[in-house]
Design an enzyme around this catalytic site. Structure first.
Site, PDB file in Angstrom:
ATOM      1  N   GLY A  66       0.735  -1.358  -0.236  1.00 56.10           N
ATOM      2  CA  GLY A  66       0.281  -0.314  -0.245  1.00 56.10           C
ATOM      3  C   GLY A  66       0.822   1.436   0.055  1.00 56.10           C
ATOM      4  N   CYS A  67       1.612   1.274   0.712  1.00 57.62           N
ATOM      5  CA  CYS A  67       2.931   2.617   0.465  1.00 57.62           C
ATOM      6  C   CYS A  67       3.603   2.491  -0.502  1.00 57.62           C
ATOM      7  CB  CYS A  67       3.934   2.839   2.198  1.00 57.62           C
ATOM      8  SG  CYS A  67       2.797   1.676   3.630  1.00 57.62           S
TER       9      CYS A  67
END
Length: 172
Positions: A66-67
């Protein structure tokens, strides 16, 4: 390592996400180290705000899915943020060596990422309990240091669009 990442992922998904700093509040100033394009630099929020609004987005851990996706989405949108007069800065509890690599590979040399120590994480109220990382929260800070938008959600997908809309609203 895989077990640690699985435990971290479960903690992130289960962690409640909320930011205590509300629109209208003064953004806490800080000075830290970061990287852009793999090169280290000193980040002073008050200095960044002299140039216009700042999107200060906190993310849990460099190189997690996600990052990495969020960093890429911000990098693609940097021309739009620049056109709107804003700077984007990513913040995490990662160390400088990790941030140097992340600034090249995930951020694509487009914007800086910086170290958020425990004090900064607490000041912005973005701590994930127990694990010592920040949650995923984006703040748009006007040039005068006031927060104008907060989006706190572990899903990375809306952070760029909501931040850009808030920055564009400042120009109107």
């Amino acid at each position: 390592m895989r077990k640690l990442l699985t435990a971290l992922t479960l903690a992130l998904v289960a962690a409640p996400v909320s930011a205590a700093l509300k629109p209208g509040a003064r953004a806490p100033n800080f000075v830290t180290i970061g990287a852009i394009g793999g090169k280290p630099f000193k980040l002073d929020l008050s200095e960044q705000l002299r140039h216009g609004p700042v999107v200060l987005y906190f993310y849990p851990k460099a190189f997690t899915s996600g990052c990495t996706l969020e960093a890429h989405a911000f990098s693609v949108a940097i021309p739009d943020f620049t056109k709107a007069g804003a700077r984007v800065i990513g913040m995490s509890a990662d160390n400088l060596e990790t941030l140097k690599k992340f600034s090249v590979e995930a951020c694509r040399n487009a914007f800086p990422v910086a170290t958020a120590d425990k004090k900064v994480i607490k000041a912005y109220d973005v701590a994930i309990p127990v694990v010592g990382l920040s949650n995923r929260t984006s703040y748009v800070i006007a040039k005068d240091g006031r927060i104008v938008m907060v989006h706190s959600e572990m899903d990375w997908k809306d952070h760029v669009t909501k931040s850009l809309a808030a920055v564009r609203a400042l120009k109107r």
